[in-house]
Motif scaffolding. Structure first.
Motif, PDB file in Angstrom:
ATOM      1  N   SER A 148       0.828  -1.208   0.000  1.00  0.00           N
ATOM      2  CA  SER A 148       0.000   0.000   0.000  1.00  0.00           C
ATOM      3  C   SER A 148       0.864   1.261   0.000  1.00  0.00           C
ATOM      4  CB  SER A 148      -0.932  -0.006   1.215  1.00  0.00           C
ATOM      5  OG  SER A 148      -1.860  -1.067   1.138  1.00  0.00           O
ATOM      6  N   ASP A 180      -5.431   1.852  -5.042  1.00  0.00           N
ATOM      7  CA  ASP A 180      -6.840   1.645  -5.368  1.00  0.00           C
ATOM      8  C   ASP A 180      -7.486   0.798  -4.283  1.00  0.00           C
ATOM      9  OD1 ASP A 180      -6.209  -1.086  -5.892  1.00  0.00           O
ATOM     10  OD2 ASP A 180      -5.760  -0.627  -7.979  1.00  0.00           O
ATOM     11  N   ASP A 181      -8.757   0.421  -4.500  1.00  0.00           N
ATOM     12  CA  ASP A 181      -9.513  -0.245  -3.429  1.00  0.00           C
ATOM     13  C   ASP A 181      -9.085  -1.681  -3.175  1.00  0.00           C
ATOM     14  OD1 ASP A 181     -10.478  -1.393  -5.700  1.00  0.00           O
ATOM     15  OD2 ASP A 181     -12.533  -0.644  -5.485  1.00  0.00           O
ATOM     16  N   CYS A 200      -4.974  -1.167   1.235  1.00  0.00           N
ATOM     17  CA  CYS A 200      -5.476  -0.478   2.423  1.00  0.00           C
ATOM     18  C   CYS A 200      -6.276   0.741   1.983  1.00  0.00           C
ATOM     19  CB  CYS A 200      -4.309  -0.071   3.322  1.00  0.00           C
ATOM     20  SG  CYS A 200      -3.389  -1.457   4.008  1.00  0.00           S
ATOM     21  N   HIS A 201      -7.389   0.979   2.670  1.00  0.00           N
ATOM     22  CA  HIS A 201      -8.367   1.911   2.116  1.00  0.00           C
ATOM     23  C   HIS A 201      -8.971   2.737   3.244  1.00  0.00           C
ATOM     24  CE1 HIS A 201     -10.938   3.246  -1.092  1.00  0.00           C
ATOM     25  NE2 HIS A 201     -12.040   2.869  -0.473  1.00  0.00           N
ATOM     26  N   ASP A 231      -7.077   7.844   0.568  1.00  0.00           N
ATOM     27  CA  ASP A 231      -7.562   8.125  -0.785  1.00  0.00           C
ATOM     28  C   ASP A 231      -7.244   9.557  -1.196  1.00  0.00           C
ATOM     29  OD1 ASP A 231      -8.533   5.583  -0.881  1.00  0.00           O
ATOM     30  OD2 ASP A 231     -10.596   6.113  -0.409  1.00  0.00           O
TER      31      ASP A 231
END
Length: 631
Positions: A274, A284-285, A288-289, A294
């Protein structure tokens, strides 16, 4: 004359004192202390009376049993010399401060950009004698090495600057309008206006003061990053991008902010993947999000942010250089995870992050590819990494960066041999950059290779050969095609000596061969055979006669054309012929040795009786020599 006092209320959290507020009356301070005690959140609450000179007296203290951890200072490799207090507001000084004060910054949830303008926080740091003195000592020690002064002298100067900084933090009336200016007109306008109306030092102070005020409502690391990203706007100018890049890099320069921004990661490998995508702006999704992640990813993707990328890559390198396993499934899974991560860290001509990343990757390869609980030897780990890299240009860049690091300089012989092995197998510039031969024409790539060649642990004459080979590839970007028998061979470019191309390849290949002879010795190569002149060799004769130590088939050679003698570790060639001997030392022009002698130092070539580039020359009879110290 009545003496004036102020009353500070301090609280203790996990053993560390913090100033909660300052009051004009003792009654207000005690009322605040009673309220804080009612919350049952603090291990101690105090009311302190402070006079105009700064002398203090504890009026009230309520403490509970227990205590917390001691906050220490972080490590520091470099710190700029600050000639005046205004230098403390600039990024290089703030970067040094955030690194040495990182544990305290993490505990407070603040960065130096904010702390520099808050007198209560500065006094809190000063009162924590152990923390303050350790930080001053750490910075002074680093600065003393660069300034040729003693750590004590630098420490005294740092304390003087701190006192001046504290006084300026107490008197910010002239800066009061700048936060409002930021909110009304934006950061780009504020920076322009500050530069136009204030001296350089005051302009930086005003800008950081306004930004610190902007961040005051952000209570955690993700909020701070979101607030900073918000200031970019639709079309920021370069000065705005650079200023915010510094602030974001300062915020992220530590493990706790990184963890807070990443959120949950199942293992170290997923976290590193990530971060690697974040450094590229390609998250991207699937990774890690979090909302903060983002937004930061979109900002990096759009505006690049080199300082932020540098901080992220540094965090990756430190994690790879640590001992935490990449996965929780053992070494086989670690090896697979490492193999997946590596391509994300590669750029044209090497690894992102330079030498530290190359060292970290090599050490992690030792553990990730180890067998039966044993780490791989360094040489095998280097080989495994080379096998995973996409093209010769990246492999050479990796080896050059290793050679420039202390880790690589201790293994210079092995790495130089690896470098020679890679370079001699490249036949075109297209191969060198995996089909992207235009990369070599970019100044950053071309000069980057040149700089690393001469900055690493490679001998200068060997570096000359490497660079000459790369220049030849640049002049011949396509692979050499076989010449039809019926057509005449096409001439080589006039800027490259035709014999040099073959010679350089031969010389580089020699470097890839391990040496076992002890003591000073000279090695000669002719027609695929190796000849060694060592300390026991009195004379070594070269010529056309079969009785010579090396029989040379060139038609221009005399029967006993030349002799090599050992003079206390120096090998001298004496010419005995009618036509002379052509000796090339390194990449210099050939010397014509006739009835005289020359020292065969370093590496080079020998041709008996003619210029190897002339009509009588025959490259098949070129003799290669290399002198070794035998250490």
């Amino acid at each position: 004359m009545r003496r004036s006092y102020s009353y500070e209320v301090t609280v203790e959290v996990q053993g560390k004192a913090q100033i909660d507020g300052t009051y004009e009356s003792e009654a207000d301070a005690r009322a605040r202390a009673d309220y804080l005690l009612s919350l049952a959140k603090f291990t101690a609450v105090r009311v302190i009376k402070v006079d105009a000179r700064g002398a203090s007296t504890v009026l009230f203290e309520k403490a509970y049993q227990g205590g917390g951890k001691v906050v220490t200072v972080g490590s520091l490799d470099e710190a700029p010399l600050c000639e005046d207090v205004f230098a403390l507001y600039r990024y290089p000084a703030r970067r040094a401060l955030v690194r040495v004060m990182r544990p305290w910054c993490d505990e407070q949830g603040l960065i130096p950009l904010e702390v520099l303008h808050r007198p209560l926080l500065l006094r809190q740091i000063e009162r924590e004698d152990l923390l303050f003195n350790q930080a001053v000592s750490r910075i002074a020690t680093v600065q003393a090495r660069a300034s040729r002064t003693t750590p004590d002298a630098r420490g005294d100067e740092l304390r003087r600057l701190f006192r001046e900084l504290l006084e300026r933090a107490k008197h910010t009336e002239a800066l009061a309008s700048w936060p409002q200016h930021l909110r009304k007109h934006g950061l780009a306008h504020l920076l322009d206006h500050a530069r136009a109306t204030l001296p350089a030092g005051e302009a930086q102070r005003a800008a950081t003061f306004a930004l610190a005020d902007w961040l005051e409502v952000a209570r955690d690391w993700p909020d701070k990053l979101g607030a900073l990203c918000e200031l970019f706007g639709a079309a920021p100018d370069p000065a705005t991008i650079a200023f915010l890049d510094e602030a974001i890099a300062e915020t992220l320069d530590g493990p706790q902010p990184i963890r807070a921004v990443l959120g949950y990661a199942p293992d170290l490998a997923r976290a590193m993947v990530s971060l690697a995508h974040l450094a590229r702006g390609t998250l991207d999704d699937r990774h890690c999000h979090t909302p903060a992640l983002d937004r930061l990813n979109a900002t990096i993707n759009r505006w690049s942010l080199p300082l932020t990328r540098e901080v992220l890559l540094t965090r990756i390198a430190r994690a790879l250089d640590g001992t935490t396993p990449l996965t929780r499934q053992g070494r086989v899974a670690d090896g697979r995870a490492f193999t997946e991560l590596l391509p994300l860290l590669v750029e044209v001509g090497g690894f992102q992050g330079g030498g530290p990343m190359c060292v970290a990757v090599t050490r992690r390869a030792q553990t990730a590819f180890g067998v039966e609980g044993e780490d791989l030897p360094v040489e095998e780990a280097v080989g495994r990494v080379l096998d995973l890299l996409p093209d010769p240009g990246t492999r050479i860049g990796y080896l050059l960066d290793l050679l420039a690091a202390e880790f690589g300089r201790k293994r210079a012989t092995m790495l130089t041999a690896r470098l020679a092995g890679v370079l001699t197998r490249v036949t075109s510039l297209r191969d060198f950059f995996a089909g992207n031969e235009r990369a070599w024409s970019a100044d950053t790539i071309r000069e980057g290779f040149r700089k690393r060649l001469y900055a690493g642990g490679i001998r200068a004459d060997i570096a000359d050969l490497f660079m000459r080979r790369l220049e030849h590839l640049a002049l011949n970007p396509e692979p050499a095609q076989p010449t039809p028998a019926s057509s005449a061979p096409s001439p080589e470019p006039q800027t490259v000596d035709p014999v040099d191309v073959q010679t350089i390849c031969m010389q580089l290949q020699v470097l890839a061969e391990p040496r076992t002879v002890k003591g000073p010795h000279l090695v000669l190569y002719y027609e695929g055979r190796e000849y060694v002149c060592d300390q026991k060799t009195a004379e070594f004769v070269l010529g056309r006669a079969s009785s010579c130590d090396m029989t040379v088939g060139a038609k221009t050679a005399s029967r006993q054309h030349a002799v090599i003698r050992n003079r206390q570790g120096e090998f001298l060639l004496f010419d005995r012929s009618r036509n002379g001997t052509y000796v090339r030392l390194g990449v210099q022009k050939p010397l014509v040795v006739k009835n005289s002698s020359v020292s065969l130092a370093g590496m080079g070539t020998i041709y008996l009786g003619a210029d190897p580039n002339g009509a009588d020359g025959d490259k098949r009879h070129l003799i290669l020599f290399q002198q070794f110290s035998g250490k």
